[in-house]
Design a protein around this motif. Structure first.
Motif, PDB file in Angstrom:
ATOM      1  N   ARG A 124      77.461  32.450 105.535  1.00 17.49           N
ATOM      2  CA  ARG A 124      76.374  32.923 106.378  1.00 17.49           C
ATOM      3  C   ARG A 124      75.570  34.000 105.651  1.00 17.49           C
ATOM      4  NH1 ARG A 124      77.173  35.773 112.355  1.00 17.49           N
ATOM      5  NH2 ARG A 124      74.951  36.101 112.774  1.00 17.49           N
ATOM      6  N   THR A 125      74.256  34.013 105.902  1.00 16.11           N
ATOM      7  CA  THR A 125      73.370  34.959 105.223  1.00 16.11           C
ATOM      8  C   THR A 125      73.808  36.401 105.437  1.00 16.11           C
ATOM      9  OG1 THR A 125      71.537  33.418 105.530  1.00 16.11           O
ATOM     10  CG2 THR A 125      70.970  35.676 104.970  1.00 16.11           C
ATOM     11  N   MET A 126      74.299  36.734 106.619  1.00 14.31           N
ATOM     12  CA  MET A 126      74.730  38.094 106.901  1.00 14.31           C
ATOM     13  C   MET A 126      75.824  38.540 105.936  1.00 14.31           C
ATOM     14  SD  MET A 126      76.636  39.534 110.302  1.00 14.31           S
ATOM     15  CE  MET A 126      78.152  38.740 109.770  1.00 14.31           C
ATOM     16  N   TYR A 127      76.797  37.661 105.693  1.00 13.27           N
ATOM     17  CA  TYR A 127      77.887  38.017 104.787  1.00 13.27           C
ATOM     18  C   TYR A 127      77.402  38.071 103.339  1.00 13.27           C
ATOM     19  CZ  TYR A 127      80.775  37.079 108.876  1.00 13.27           C
ATOM     20  OH  TYR A 127      81.312  37.103 110.130  1.00 13.27           O
ATOM     21  N   ARG A 128      76.431  37.238 102.980  1.00 14.68           N
ATOM     22  CA  ARG A 128      75.858  37.332 101.642  1.00 14.68           C
ATOM     23  C   ARG A 128      75.116  38.651 101.470  1.00 14.68           C
ATOM     24  NH1 ARG A 128      73.989  31.986 102.756  1.00 14.68           N
ATOM     25  NH2 ARG A 128      71.809  32.535 102.359  1.00 14.68           N
ATOM     26  N   PHE A 129      74.419  39.084 102.520  1.00 13.20           N
ATOM     27  CA  PHE A 129      73.748  40.389 102.486  1.00 13.20           C
ATOM     28  C   PHE A 129      74.760  41.504 102.258  1.00 13.20           C
ATOM     29  CE2 PHE A 129      69.379  39.594 104.063  1.00 13.20           C
ATOM     30  CZ  PHE A 129      68.741  40.656 103.443  1.00 13.20           C
ATOM     31  N   SER A 236      64.774  37.485 114.957  1.00 11.05           N
ATOM     32  CA  SER A 236      64.861  37.397 116.410  1.00 11.05           C
ATOM     33  C   SER A 236      66.045  36.543 116.865  1.00 11.05           C
ATOM     34  CB  SER A 236      63.567  36.828 116.988  1.00 11.05           C
ATOM     35  OG  SER A 236      63.328  35.527 116.489  1.00 11.05           O
ATOM     36  N   ASN A 237      66.596  35.716 115.956  1.00  6.24           N
ATOM     37  CA  ASN A 237      67.754  34.879 116.288  1.00  6.24           C
ATOM     38  C   ASN A 237      69.060  35.442 115.734  1.00  6.24           C
ATOM     39  OD1 ASN A 237      66.037  32.945 117.509  1.00  6.24           O
ATOM     40  ND2 ASN A 237      65.592  32.050 115.501  1.00  6.24           N
ATOM     41  N   PHE A 238      69.011  36.636 115.153  1.00  9.17           N
ATOM     42  CA  PHE A 238      70.204  37.195 114.515  1.00  9.17           C
ATOM     43  C   PHE A 238      71.163  37.751 115.559  1.00  9.17           C
ATOM     44  CE2 PHE A 238      72.405  40.951 112.812  1.00  9.17           C
ATOM     45  CZ  PHE A 238      73.161  40.328 111.824  1.00  9.17           C
ATOM     46  N   HIS A 239      72.433  37.394 115.430  1.00 10.66           N
ATOM     47  CA  HIS A 239      73.494  37.903 116.300  1.00 10.66           C
ATOM     48  C   HIS A 239      74.648  38.404 115.449  1.00 10.66           C
ATOM     49  CE1 HIS A 239      71.273  35.446 119.225  1.00 10.66           C
ATOM     50  NE2 HIS A 239      71.818  36.203 120.155  1.00 10.66           N
ATOM     51  N   LEU A 280      74.209  46.343 110.840  1.00  7.48           N
ATOM     52  CA  LEU A 280      74.244  45.061 111.541  1.00  7.48           C
ATOM     53  C   LEU A 280      73.759  45.204 112.982  1.00  7.48           C
ATOM     54  CD1 LEU A 280      77.610  43.525 110.281  1.00  7.48           C
ATOM     55  CD2 LEU A 280      75.291  43.022 109.521  1.00  7.48           C
ATOM     56  N   PHE A 281      74.196  46.254 113.657  1.00  2.00           N
ATOM     57  CA  PHE A 281      73.741  46.452 115.036  1.00  2.00           C
ATOM     58  C   PHE A 281      72.273  46.867 115.079  1.00  2.00           C
ATOM     59  CE2 PHE A 281      78.357  46.933 115.965  1.00  2.00           C
ATOM     60  CZ  PHE A 281      78.438  45.929 116.918  1.00  2.00           C
ATOM     61  N   LEU A 282      71.806  47.560 114.044  1.00  2.00           N
ATOM     62  CA  LEU A 282      70.382  47.865 113.957  1.00  2.00           C
ATOM     63  C   LEU A 282      69.572  46.579 113.821  1.00  2.00           C
ATOM     64  CD1 LEU A 282      67.964  49.803 113.552  1.00  2.00           C
ATOM     65  CD2 LEU A 282      68.564  49.888 111.130  1.00  2.00           C
ATOM     66  N   ALA A 283      70.053  45.650 112.978  1.00  2.00           N
ATOM     67  CA  ALA A 283      69.365  44.364 112.832  1.00  2.00           C
ATOM     68  C   ALA A 283      69.392  43.582 114.138  1.00  2.00           C
ATOM     69  CB  ALA A 283      70.024  43.551 111.717  1.00  2.00           C
ATOM     70  N   GLY A 287      66.278  42.395 116.283  1.00  2.00           N
ATOM     71  CA  GLY A 287      66.120  41.017 116.734  1.00  2.00           C
ATOM     72  C   GLY A 287      65.818  40.924 118.214  1.00  2.00           C
ATOM     73  N   ILE A 288      66.449  41.778 119.013  1.00  2.00           N
ATOM     74  CA  ILE A 288      66.161  41.793 120.454  1.00  2.00           C
ATOM     75  C   ILE A 288      64.717  42.205 120.712  1.00  2.00           C
ATOM     76  CG2 ILE A 288      66.758  42.914 122.642  1.00  2.00           C
ATOM     77  CD1 ILE A 288      69.615  43.229 121.520  1.00  2.00           C
ATOM     78  N   ALA A 289      64.257  43.234 119.985  1.00  2.00           N
ATOM     79  CA  ALA A 289      62.870  43.686 120.156  1.00  2.00           C
ATOM     80  C   ALA A 289      61.885  42.590 119.753  1.00  2.00           C
ATOM     81  CB  ALA A 289      62.633  44.953 119.332  1.00  2.00           C
ATOM     82  N   LEU A 290      62.142  41.914 118.630  1.00  2.00           N
ATOM     83  CA  LEU A 290      61.256  40.829 118.203  1.00  2.00           C
ATOM     84  C   LEU A 290      61.309  39.661 119.181  1.00  2.00           C
ATOM     85  CD1 LEU A 290      61.826  40.709 114.337  1.00  2.00           C
ATOM     86  CD2 LEU A 290      59.792  41.481 115.561  1.00  2.00           C
ATOM     87  N   TYR A 291      62.485  39.347 119.688  1.00  2.00           N
ATOM     88  CA  TYR A 291      62.629  38.264 120.673  1.00  2.00           C
ATOM     89  C   TYR A 291      61.795  38.554 121.916  1.00  2.00           C
ATOM     90  CZ  TYR A 291      64.888  35.096 123.998  1.00  2.00           C
ATOM     91  OH  TYR A 291      65.132  34.133 124.960  1.00  2.00           O
ATOM     92  N   THR A 292      61.863  39.794 122.388  1.00  2.00           N
ATOM     93  CA  THR A 292      61.090  40.173 123.568  1.00  2.00           C
ATOM     94  C   THR A 292      59.596  40.126 123.290  1.00  2.00           C
ATOM     95  OG1 THR A 292      62.906  41.633 124.239  1.00  2.00           O
ATOM     96  CG2 THR A 292      60.769  41.967 125.309  1.00  2.00           C
TER      97      THR A 292
END
Length: 353
Positions: A124-129, A236-239, A280-283, A287-292
């Motif tokens: 997953r991209t998150m783990y690569r980051f 916006s789809n990041f969890h 991670l929680f900042l991202a 994502g929540i802000a962009l989704y909204t």
């Protein structure tokens, strides 16, 4: 115009790891040269990863990996030439190679390494980051440790420390008590000690995270502007994984225990784990802000004003700290609240509900 690469790195090409066409190496070579050139421009050196990301998004993983290999070779040749000309020795040559190779390798892996797992396992991209940021942060710390006794590096760090110290002292204004306190405690030596402490406890890791993220976003933006290529992955789809909240909690407890017991190395490790969880929680909060924002039917002018407002908030001292803290709390809150659940406009499936 004949297409020499696959236009979509997400899997439309039946073999996304193949370069096609007799002129296939031209865009790869251009991206590699741009990467090495940007690395040595000084002011724009923090953008040296953008050409590699652009090649991954616009073309395919093979383009990005070939661009990385060519850039590493070109940078090695230039580093060897400069080390011989300036007689900086093998240490300077090795550190320059380490810095460039680790960051470009990690960034290329982030942008192109997860397509079908031929060169690397499908991760997953998150783990690569995280892996790329840890490797880049470790490289920065190694470079700082090796060059700490060199006259040039020591003079540079000392000048920066003196600049920060004088800036804070001058900001005290006419307050004589505060100015005397800062002059006594905020010396260049204490500033250097603070910088070292912060770097070891997540500062280097966070800096590399920021560098990788900024270059990735610029690469995606340029790919959209010049080639109308969009990435399938969006913030916006990041969890965040559900167990990340345990990493956050346990790292806080480990920091406290390390402080009490005087265990420096476990405390440093816990700080870096905490920084990873916070990022991670900042991202996730972003994502929540962009989704909204993307779910609201805003006119183009209002959307542009919102983007400008976001930039102003990020670069405004004091306000950015509050905004980032709010996004972190928002990301943590999604562990218990469905903040990105789609709205149901129709009637309830059960009468009376």
């Amino acid at each position: 115009m004949r297409r020499v690469f696959s236009a979509n790195p997400q899997g439309d090409d039946p073999n996304p790891w193949t370069l096609r066409g007799k002129h296939a190496l031209i865009p790869v070579l251009i991206c590699a040269i741009l990467s090495v050139a940007l690395m040595r421009t000084g002011f724009l050196s923090f953008l040296f990863l953008v050409p590699l990301g652009f090649s991954a998004v616009v073309y395919n993983p093979a383009a990005a990996w070939f661009a990385f290999v060519l850039a590493a070779i070109l940078n090695g040749a230039l580093s060897l030439g400069f080390s011989l000309y300036y007689q900086s020795g093998a240490a300077g040559f090795a550190l320059d190679i380490l810095h460039f190779t680790v960051l470009t390798l990690g960034f290329t892996w982030i942008m192109a390494g997860g397509t079908n797992g031929l060169f690397f396992p499908r991760i997953r991209t998150m783990y690569r980051f995280i892996a790329a940021a840890v490797a880049g942060g470790a490289a920065f710390l190694i470079i700082g440790y090796v060059t700490r006794s060199s006259a040039g590096f020591a003079a540079l760090v000392q000048s920066q420390a003196e600049m920060l110290s004088s800036a804070y002292i001058s900001s005290s204004g006419a307050d004589a008590v505060r100015r005397s306190f800062l002059e006594h405690f905020l010396t260049p030596d204490t500033v250097m000690e603070a910088i070292t402490l912060i770097a070891l406890r997540g500062g280097a890791l966070a800096s590399v995270f920021f560098l990788l993220f900024v270059n990735r976003q610029i690469s995606l933006s340029l790919a959209w502007i010049f080639r109308r290529r969009r990435s399938a992955q969006s913030l916006s789809n990041f969890h965040v994984p559900a167990n990340a909240i345990w990493g956050l909690s346990l790292s806080l407890a480990a920091i406290l225990l390390g402080k009490i017991a005087g265990l420096v190395i476990p405390e440093i490790i816990a700080w870096n784990v905490l920084v990873i969880c916070v990022i991670l929680f900042l991202a996730q909060g972003g994502g929540i802000a962009l989704y909204t924002l993307t779910r609201r039917p805003l006119p183009p002018l209002m959307r542009l004003l919102c983007n400008v407002l976001i930039i102003v908030v990020v670069f405004s001292p004091g306000i950015n700290t509050f905004a980032l803290g709010l996004l972190i709390l928002l990301g943590i809150a999604e562990n218990w609240l469905p903040l990105r659940a789609p709205k149901q406009d129709g009637p309830a499936s059960t009468p009376g509900l």
